[in-house]
Design an enzyme around this catalytic site. Structure first.
Site, PDB file in Angstrom:
ATOM      1  CE  LYS A 119      -3.746   2.285   2.505  1.00 22.14           C
ATOM      2  NZ  LYS A 119      -4.764   2.139   3.552  1.00 22.14           N
ATOM      3  CB  VAL A 186      -6.800  -9.671   2.295  1.00 16.74           C
ATOM      4  CG1 VAL A 186      -8.143 -10.263   2.683  1.00 16.74           C
ATOM      5  CG2 VAL A 186      -6.047  -9.190   3.528  1.00 16.74           C
ATOM      6  N   GLY A 188     -10.147 -12.232  -1.912  1.00 16.36           N
ATOM      7  CA  GLY A 188     -11.535 -11.794  -1.812  1.00 16.36           C
ATOM      8  C   GLY A 188     -11.731 -10.325  -2.079  1.00 16.36           C
ATOM      9  CG  ASP A 222     -12.188   5.832   6.590  1.00 21.60           C
ATOM     10  OD1 ASP A 222     -13.340   6.284   6.428  1.00 21.60           O
ATOM     11  OD2 ASP A 222     -11.394   5.685   5.637  1.00 21.60           O
ATOM     12  CG  ASN A 227     -11.829   1.095   4.681  1.00 20.00           C
ATOM     13  OD1 ASN A 227     -11.291   0.894   3.590  1.00 20.00           O
ATOM     14  ND2 ASN A 227     -11.978   2.306   5.190  1.00 20.00           N
TER      15      ASN A 227
HETATM   16  N1  LIG Z   1      -3.919  -6.428   2.425  1.00 16.09           N
HETATM   17  C1  LIG Z   1      -4.650  -6.316   1.308  1.00 16.09           C
HETATM   18  N2  LIG Z   1      -4.857  -7.372   0.498  1.00 16.09           N
HETATM   19  C2  LIG Z   1      -5.573  -7.263  -0.625  1.00 16.09           C
HETATM   20  N3  LIG Z   1      -6.142  -6.127  -1.061  1.00 16.09           N
HETATM   21  C3  LIG Z   1      -5.991  -5.026  -0.306  1.00 16.09           C
HETATM   22  C4  LIG Z   1      -5.248  -5.050   0.910  1.00 16.09           C
HETATM   23  N4  LIG Z   1      -5.260  -3.802   1.444  1.00 16.09           N
HETATM   24  C5  LIG Z   1      -5.980  -3.047   0.595  1.00 16.09           C
HETATM   25  N5  LIG Z   1      -6.442  -3.770  -0.457  1.00 16.09           N
HETATM   26  C6  LIG Z   1      -7.266  -3.280  -1.602  1.00 16.09           C
HETATM   27  O1  LIG Z   1      -6.936  -1.935  -1.864  1.00 16.09           O
HETATM   28  C7  LIG Z   1      -8.076  -1.080  -1.662  1.00 16.09           C
HETATM   29  C8  LIG Z   1      -7.652   0.230  -1.010  1.00 16.09           C
HETATM   30  O2  LIG Z   1      -7.034  -0.055   0.234  1.00 16.09           O
HETATM   31  P1  LIG Z   1      -7.403   0.737   1.573  1.00 16.09           P
HETATM   32  O3  LIG Z   1      -6.495   0.227   2.630  1.00 16.09           O
HETATM   33  O4  LIG Z   1      -8.861   0.652   1.829  1.00 16.09           O
HETATM   34  O5  LIG Z   1      -6.948   2.226   1.200  1.00 16.09           O
HETATM   35  P2  LIG Z   1      -7.762   3.610   0.931  1.00 16.09           P
HETATM   36  O6  LIG Z   1      -7.431   4.468   2.082  1.00 16.09           O
HETATM   37  O7  LIG Z   1      -7.159   4.112  -0.315  1.00 16.09           O
HETATM   38  O8  LIG Z   1      -9.212   3.290   0.849  1.00 16.09           O
HETATM   39  C9  LIG Z   1      -9.035  -1.912  -0.835  1.00 16.09           C
HETATM   40  O9  LIG Z   1     -10.366  -1.554  -1.085  1.00 16.09           O
HETATM   41  C10 LIG Z   1      -8.747  -3.314  -1.265  1.00 16.09           C
HETATM   42  O10 LIG Z   1      -9.441  -3.601  -2.465  1.00 16.09           O
HETATM   43 MG   LIG Z   2     -10.296   2.112   2.137  1.00 14.40          MG
END
Ligand SMILES: Nc1ncnc2c1ncn2[C@@H]1O[C@H](COP(=O)(O)OP(=O)(O)O)[C@@H](O)[C@H]1O
Ligand SMILES: [Mg+2]
Length: 285
Positions: A119, A186, A188, A222, A227
């Site tokens: 990320k 993760v 799904g 949040d 999330n």
């Molecule tokens: N550990 C992870 N494994 C798989 N997909 C992830 C993971 N973390 C985030 N994502 C994907 O990335 C997207 C954005 O991540 P998120 O942490 O929600 O950041 P934001 O603050 O940009 O919403 C999530 O909706 C998910 O689809």
């Molecule tokens: Mg998010």
């Protein structure tokens, strides 16, 4: 423009030296003047011009004439430095596809020892005003740069994952560098994209996760259907940079908002009705 492993690999040691120097000088300048860059890198004018040309052409550095002539890294440049560092530490072996793009981050799949999510925090200048409102951990001066804010956001998220894993179902933290958090991938999808067979049980698991997190000292701040991920039957709570502690003056309201968002989703989609006050009490009680 998505990051490309090819571009990252194509960078030469002198390109990286310019980027790292820019990064360092950006603590003092919003736009780094050419002369300061020249002094700090100890490159000749022509070498530096050549390197800057390559970096600008690859979309990693930007040149602006206003408010004065100077150079700056852009997000792709910061991301690249982070990914190079993670690679040379052996944490990351391959960069995969873009899997998520949120308001303040981009998420890539990658390969470390196991499949990971990377990320990249992009806490922006443009959205700084709105960011500010729910991120009161940012240092209190107006020109706190996007670079520092993005790094801080990554640190905050990594801190939460470290605190909560494995007692709360969150992605396992793997590594951090600059604005990049590496965590377990993760499988799904997020709740908004799922159709659950047994929504009541899943809602109970989410509330149990929120409760354990609260006991360990974290309120998400949040939380919503966007999330929470469903990895098969397993709930995973993601996206933690804005978490607060139970000592926060608005802790109760923040918790109510988190749980309210989740309950509203289950009511809308599954006609499940739970009393918000009761659920909040069960978390803090
Ligand atoms: N550990 C992870 N494994 C798989 N997909 C992830 C993971 N973390 C985030 N994502 C994907 O990335 C997207 C954005 O991540 P998120 O942490 O929600 O950041 P934001 O603050 O940009 O919403 C999530 O909706 C998910 O689809
Ligand atoms: Mg998010």
């Amino acid at each position: 423009m998505p990051l490309s492993a090819e571009v990252i690999r194509s960078l030469q040691p002198y390109d990286l030296r310019v980027m790292r120097t820019l990064e360092r000088l950006m603590h003092r300048f919003e736009w780094v003047p050419l002369d300061d860059l020249k002094t700090a890198t100890r490159f000749s004018g022509s070498e530096l011009a050549y390197r800057l040309g390559r970096l600008i052409g690859r979309g990693l550095v930007r040149y602006e004439k206003v408010p004065y002539e100077g150079y700056t890294l852009v997000y792709a440049g910061l991301d690249t430095l982070a990914l190079r560092a993670l690679t040379s530490r052996g944490t990351l072996r391959a960069l995969g596809t873009l899997t998520g793009e949120g308001k303040e981050s981009v998420v890539y799949e990658g390969l470390g020892l196991a499949p990971v999510a990377i990320k990249l925090h992009h806490v922006g200048q443009r959205s700084f005003q709105s960011v500010r409102r729910n991120r009161d951990y940012l240092p209190d001066h107006t020109n706190s740069s996007w670079l520092q804010a993005s790094r801080l956001s990554a640190e905050r998220e990594f801190g939460a994952l470290t605190l909560l894993h494995p007692r709360v179902p969150v992605p396992a933290p793997v590594a951090i560098d600059r604005n990049a958090v590496v965590m377990d991938l993760v499988g799904g999808a997020t709740l908004n994209r799922c159709r659950l067979d047994d929504p009541g049980t899943i809602l109970d698991e989410i509330v149990a996760g929120v409760r354990t997190a609260y006991r360990l000292g974290a309120i998400h701040n949040d939380l919503s259907e966007f999330n929470v991920m469903m990895d098969g039957e397993r709930v995973v709570l993601i996206d933690w940079p804005q978490w607060v502690t139970p000592e926060h003056p608005n802790a109760r309201a923040i918790l109510e908002n988190d749980l309210g968002n989740v309950l509203a989703h289950f009511t809308r989609k599954y006609r499940l009705n739970r009393d918000l006050d009761g659920v909040v009490d069960s978390v803090v009680g």
